[in-house]
Motif scaffolding. Structure first.
Motif, PDB file in Angstrom:
ATOM      1  N   ARG A 274     -44.104 -15.512  49.152  1.00 46.81           N
ATOM      2  CA  ARG A 274     -44.473 -16.061  47.851  1.00 46.81           C
ATOM      3  C   ARG A 274     -45.732 -16.918  47.987  1.00 46.81           C
ATOM      4  NH1 ARG A 274     -43.281 -21.039  45.539  1.00 46.81           N
ATOM      5  NH2 ARG A 274     -42.043 -21.639  47.329  1.00 46.81           N
ATOM      6  N   ALA A 275     -46.635 -16.750  47.041  1.00 46.22           N
ATOM      7  CA  ALA A 275     -47.859 -17.553  47.081  1.00 46.22           C
ATOM      8  C   ALA A 275     -47.490 -18.990  46.762  1.00 46.22           C
ATOM      9  CB  ALA A 275     -48.849 -17.029  46.056  1.00 46.22           C
ATOM     10  N   ARG A 276     -48.099 -19.920  47.460  1.00 45.76           N
ATOM     11  CA  ARG A 276     -47.789 -21.322  47.236  1.00 45.76           C
ATOM     12  C   ARG A 276     -48.907 -21.942  46.417  1.00 45.76           C
ATOM     13  NH1 ARG A 276     -48.074 -25.922  51.706  1.00 45.76           N
ATOM     14  NH2 ARG A 276     -47.810 -27.591  50.207  1.00 45.76           N
ATOM     15  N   THR A 277     -48.531 -22.496  45.241  1.00 47.35           N
ATOM     16  CA  THR A 277     -49.552 -23.091  44.386  1.00 47.35           C
ATOM     17  C   THR A 277     -49.514 -24.596  44.551  1.00 47.35           C
ATOM     18  OG1 THR A 277     -48.583 -21.540  42.836  1.00 47.35           O
ATOM     19  CG2 THR A 277     -50.463 -22.828  42.044  1.00 47.35           C
ATOM     20  N   PRO A 278     -50.608 -25.208  44.988  1.00 43.20           N
ATOM     21  CA  PRO A 278     -50.589 -26.669  45.106  1.00 43.20           C
ATOM     22  C   PRO A 278     -50.455 -27.325  43.734  1.00 43.20           C
ATOM     23  CG  PRO A 278     -52.776 -25.799  45.584  1.00 43.20           C
ATOM     24  CD  PRO A 278     -51.895 -24.625  45.336  1.00 43.20           C
ATOM     25  N   VAL A 279     -49.945 -28.561  43.709  1.00 35.59           N
ATOM     26  CA  VAL A 279     -49.816 -29.282  42.446  1.00 35.59           C
ATOM     27  C   VAL A 279     -51.211 -29.469  41.851  1.00 35.59           C
ATOM     28  CG1 VAL A 279     -49.142 -31.470  41.411  1.00 35.59           C
ATOM     29  CG2 VAL A 279     -47.704 -30.427  43.144  1.00 35.59           C
ATOM     30  N   GLN A 280     -51.358 -29.084  40.594  1.00 31.06           N
ATOM     31  CA  GLN A 280     -52.668 -29.133  39.936  1.00 31.06           C
ATOM     32  C   GLN A 280     -52.888 -30.496  39.278  1.00 31.06           C
ATOM     33  OE1 GLN A 280     -54.487 -25.938  39.182  1.00 31.06           O
ATOM     34  NE2 GLN A 280     -53.154 -25.100  40.743  1.00 31.06           N
ATOM     35  N   GLY A 281     -54.142 -30.924  39.260  1.00 30.00           N
ATOM     36  CA  GLY A 281     -54.517 -32.116  38.494  1.00 30.00           C
ATOM     37  C   GLY A 281     -53.962 -33.394  39.083  1.00 30.00           C
ATOM     38  N   GLU A 282     -54.204 -34.492  38.359  1.00 30.35           N
ATOM     39  CA  GLU A 282     -53.762 -35.795  38.836  1.00 30.35           C
ATOM     40  C   GLU A 282     -52.967 -36.501  37.763  1.00 30.35           C
ATOM     41  OE1 GLU A 282     -56.839 -38.296  40.403  1.00 30.35           O
ATOM     42  OE2 GLU A 282     -57.628 -36.592  41.550  1.00 30.35           O
ATOM     43  N   VAL A 283     -52.128 -37.452  38.191  1.00 34.48           N
ATOM     44  CA  VAL A 283     -51.375 -38.237  37.219  1.00 34.48           C
ATOM     45  C   VAL A 283     -52.381 -39.085  36.439  1.00 34.48           C
ATOM     46  CG1 VAL A 283     -49.498 -39.896  36.954  1.00 34.48           C
ATOM     47  CG2 VAL A 283     -49.529 -38.384  38.930  1.00 34.48           C
ATOM     48  N   PRO A 284     -52.306 -39.098  35.097  1.00 35.21           N
ATOM     49  CA  PRO A 284     -53.257 -39.899  34.314  1.00 35.21           C
ATOM     50  C   PRO A 284     -53.083 -41.388  34.576  1.00 35.21           C
ATOM     51  CG  PRO A 284     -51.938 -38.459  32.900  1.00 35.21           C
ATOM     52  CD  PRO A 284     -51.358 -38.389  34.258  1.00 35.21           C
ATOM     53  N   ASN A 285     -54.086 -42.167  34.237  1.00 31.19           N
ATOM     54  CA  ASN A 285     -54.019 -43.620  34.371  1.00 31.19           C
ATOM     55  C   ASN A 285     -52.887 -44.155  33.480  1.00 31.19           C
ATOM     56  OD1 ASN A 285     -54.379 -46.319  34.298  1.00 31.19           O
ATOM     57  ND2 ASN A 285     -56.578 -46.266  33.836  1.00 31.19           N
ATOM     58  N   PRO A 286     -51.883 -44.813  34.092  1.00 31.43           N
ATOM     59  CA  PRO A 286     -50.741 -45.277  33.295  1.00 31.43           C
ATOM     60  C   PRO A 286     -51.121 -46.346  32.271  1.00 31.43           C
ATOM     61  CG  PRO A 286     -50.548 -46.009  35.581  1.00 31.43           C
ATOM     62  CD  PRO A 286     -51.736 -45.107  35.524  1.00 31.43           C
ATOM     63  N   LEU A 287     -52.318 -46.954  32.438  1.00 35.81           N
ATOM     64  CA  LEU A 287     -52.746 -47.951  31.446  1.00 35.81           C
ATOM     65  C   LEU A 287     -53.165 -47.284  30.140  1.00 35.81           C
ATOM     66  CD1 LEU A 287     -54.862 -50.467  33.540  1.00 35.81           C
ATOM     67  CD2 LEU A 287     -52.732 -50.912  32.327  1.00 35.81           C
ATOM     68  N   HIS A 288     -53.633 -46.035  30.245  1.00 33.03           N
ATOM     69  CA  HIS A 288     -54.044 -45.301  29.047  1.00 33.03           C
ATOM     70  C   HIS A 288     -53.410 -43.917  29.076  1.00 33.03           C
ATOM     71  CE1 HIS A 288     -56.957 -48.471  28.544  1.00 33.03           C
ATOM     72  NE2 HIS A 288     -57.327 -48.281  29.789  1.00 33.03           N
ATOM     73  N   PRO A 289     -52.099 -43.832  28.865  1.00 33.19           N
ATOM     74  CA  PRO A 289     -51.446 -42.519  28.936  1.00 33.19           C
ATOM     75  C   PRO A 289     -51.904 -41.621  27.793  1.00 33.19           C
ATOM     76  CG  PRO A 289     -49.903 -44.206  28.202  1.00 33.19           C
ATOM     77  CD  PRO A 289     -51.174 -44.910  28.547  1.00 33.19           C
ATOM     78  N   PRO A 290     -51.919 -40.306  28.010  1.00 36.54           N
ATOM     79  CA  PRO A 290     -52.342 -39.387  26.948  1.00 36.54           C
ATOM     80  C   PRO A 290     -51.388 -39.474  25.750  1.00 36.54           C
ATOM     81  CG  PRO A 290     -52.022 -38.250  29.053  1.00 36.54           C
ATOM     82  CD  PRO A 290     -51.482 -39.612  29.216  1.00 36.54           C
ATOM     83  N   SER A 291     -51.895 -39.127  24.580  1.00 34.66           N
ATOM     84  CA  SER A 291     -51.020 -39.143  23.397  1.00 34.66           C
ATOM     85  C   SER A 291     -50.109 -37.924  23.423  1.00 34.66           C
ATOM     86  CB  SER A 291     -51.879 -39.124  22.131  1.00 34.66           C
ATOM     87  OG  SER A 291     -52.625 -37.933  22.130  1.00 34.66           O
ATOM     88  N   GLY A 292     -49.077 -37.950  22.586  1.00 33.62           N
ATOM     89  CA  GLY A 292     -48.139 -36.825  22.541  1.00 33.62           C
ATOM     90  C   GLY A 292     -47.359 -36.725  23.831  1.00 33.62           C
ATOM     91  N   CYS A 293     -47.242 -35.506  24.346  1.00 38.31           N
ATOM     92  CA  CYS A 293     -46.565 -35.296  25.623  1.00 38.31           C
ATOM     93  C   CYS A 293     -47.510 -35.752  26.730  1.00 38.31           C
ATOM     94  CB  CYS A 293     -46.237 -33.820  25.796  1.00 38.31           C
ATOM     95  SG  CYS A 293     -45.675 -33.426  27.451  1.00 38.31           S
ATOM     96  N   SER A 294     -47.064 -36.687  27.597  1.00 36.69           N
ATOM     97  CA  SER A 294     -48.015 -37.255  28.559  1.00 36.69           C
ATOM     98  C   SER A 294     -48.437 -36.241  29.623  1.00 36.69           C
ATOM     99  CB  SER A 294     -47.469 -38.533  29.199  1.00 36.69           C
ATOM    100  OG  SER A 294     -46.156 -38.334  29.609  1.00 36.69           O
ATOM    101  N   PHE A 295     -47.754 -35.104  29.695  1.00 38.25           N
ATOM    102  CA  PHE A 295     -48.134 -34.069  30.665  1.00 38.25           C
ATOM    103  C   PHE A 295     -49.187 -33.122  30.098  1.00 38.25           C
ATOM    104  CE2 PHE A 295     -47.049 -30.039  33.035  1.00 38.25           C
ATOM    105  CZ  PHE A 295     -47.543 -30.476  34.258  1.00 38.25           C
ATOM    106  N   ASN A 296     -49.519 -33.231  28.803  1.00 38.02           N
ATOM    107  CA  ASN A 296     -50.350 -32.192  28.162  1.00 38.02           C
ATOM    108  C   ASN A 296     -51.703 -31.905  28.837  1.00 38.02           C
ATOM    109  OD1 ASN A 296     -52.726 -33.103  26.388  1.00 38.02           O
ATOM    110  ND2 ASN A 296     -51.151 -34.559  25.738  1.00 38.02           N
ATOM    111  N   PRO A 297     -52.432 -32.929  29.410  1.00 36.68           N
ATOM    112  CA  PRO A 297     -53.732 -32.567  30.012  1.00 36.68           C
ATOM    113  C   PRO A 297     -53.608 -31.647  31.228  1.00 36.68           C
ATOM    114  CG  PRO A 297     -53.566 -34.942  29.653  1.00 36.68           C
ATOM    115  CD  PRO A 297     -52.205 -34.377  29.421  1.00 36.68           C
TER     116      PRO A 297
END
Ligand SMILES: Nc1ncnc2c1ncn2[C@@H]1O[C@H](COP(=O)(O)OP(=O)(O)OP(=O)(O)O)[C@@H](O)[C@H]1O
Ligand SMILES: [Mg+2]
Length: 331
Positions: A274-297
């Protein structure tokens, strides 16, 4: 007796991380807050292990500290064996509760007092909670606890620096067991240890759970470890639970895109190709979390609604999932 030992409802903890008052005035900066834990609810069954997983900074240790009363909660309730823990700990009767709930920390180097002999470290909770009988031999009692974690009773005259990391963590476990607790909160208890020692310590913890009917909250960012120890698993992202299910369901059929991303990143030890996919992206800055679902970006399934509206944790085919895509049948 209820099947559930620990029930957490809408637990939240906010930290103020503002600059000092004068700097704020001069630089015209507003006060700043981190919502480290933001409305988490779960329950832990007696004699079982709930594992909390998630990337660094998602609030796992804060949940642990809230559960043992090291932090007061900003909001929400922790119910332990039918009692409101926050209320109880304020009164003298809280001592009984403190005896029943113990914590094991990540770093066995920092969590043991280096000037004390092992005997004094392990006997401290016995003295604190008045659990030593009149004229009882402390040494024999400590020796018994050390044997239970695979150390020698003769080790009780040594100092922590004379032990390896794995042995130190065993001393921490012996100390936590001294007060005969029902519930152990383990915050990354093996992540400072090398892999073979990790397995030994995890096996000791499992044996102790079976022999003493212990209930665990087990925090880890290592999904292989979680797979070994957990009965139920909760996945956290930026202070919230995004998925919760029993271990088998979660590993066989992860629903939330974040859980899938974490599982995809586990090395393929069975060499299935099975191909192994590394975790994509980074956790957003908790001081300014994204609106809506915080995982959306970071989410491949994100749409307009995900950027606007925060999804609730809802049941779906045996799992609890907070995701619009899953709820709309697109996930
Ligand atoms: N005492 C504190 N004061 C201010 N902010 C804090 C405090 N403790 C934690 N935080 C913040 O709360 C958030 C959650 O931290 P926490 O330590 O609970 O994360 P974690 O999931 O345990 O991470 P890790 O896997 O790195 O241990 C982080 O953004 C952290 O900076
Ligand atoms: Mg932590």
């Amino acid at each position: 007796m209820s099947e559930v030992l620990v029930e957490v409802r809408d637990l939240a903890k906010t930290f103020e991380v503002s600059a000092p008052w004068l700097n704020r005035v001069i630089e015209r900066k507003p006060r700043q807050f981190v919502h480290a834990v933001d409305g988490v609810s779960f329950s832990i069954r007696r004699g079982k292990t709930l594992a909390l997983v998630g990337e660094s900074g998602c609030g796992k240790s804060t949940v642990a500290r809230l559960l043992v009363g090291l932090y007061p909660a900003t909001r929400g309730v922790v119910n332990f064996d039918g009692q409101d823990m926050g209320q109880q700990l304020r009164f003298k009767s809280g001592a009984a509760l403190r005896r029943r709930v113990q914590m094991i920390f990540q770093d066995p180097y920092a969590s043991l007092n280096s000037r004390w002999k092992v005997q004094d470290i392990v006997a401290e909770p016995l003295r604190e909670h008045g659990l030593l009988g009149e004229g009882e031999d402390v040494r024999a009692r400590v020796g018994g606890l050390l044997s239970a974690v695979g150390l020698s009773p003769a080790d009780c005259v040594k100092f922590p620096h004379q032990f390896s990391g794995g042995q130190r963590q065993r001393i921490s476990i012996a100390r936590a067991l001294a007060s005969k607790p029902d519930f152990l909160v383990c915050d990354e208890p093996t992540s400072a240890l090398d892999v073979s020692v990790q397995a030994q310590v995890l096996n000791i913890m499992k044996d102790l759970q079976r022999d003493h009917g212990l209930t665990y909250l087990f925090i880890s960012h290592n999904l292989a470890v979680v797979r070994h120890v957990a009965d139920d698993v909760g996945v956290m992202y930026l202070g919230r639970l995004v998925e919760q299910a029993d271990k088998r369901t979660l590993f066989a059929r992860p629903r939330h895109p974040y859980t899938r991303m974490l599982l995809d990143a586990i090395p393929d030890i069975h060499m299935t190709g099975r191909a192994r996919t590394p975790v994509q992206g980074e956790v957003p800055n908790p001081l300014h979390p994204p609106s809506g679902c915080s995982f959306n970006p970071r989410c491949p399934l994100a749409q307009e609604r995900c950027r606007r509206e925060r999804p609730a944790l809802l049941e779906s085919e045996g799992s609890w999932v907070a995701c619009h895509a899953v709820q709309e049948g697109r996930g």
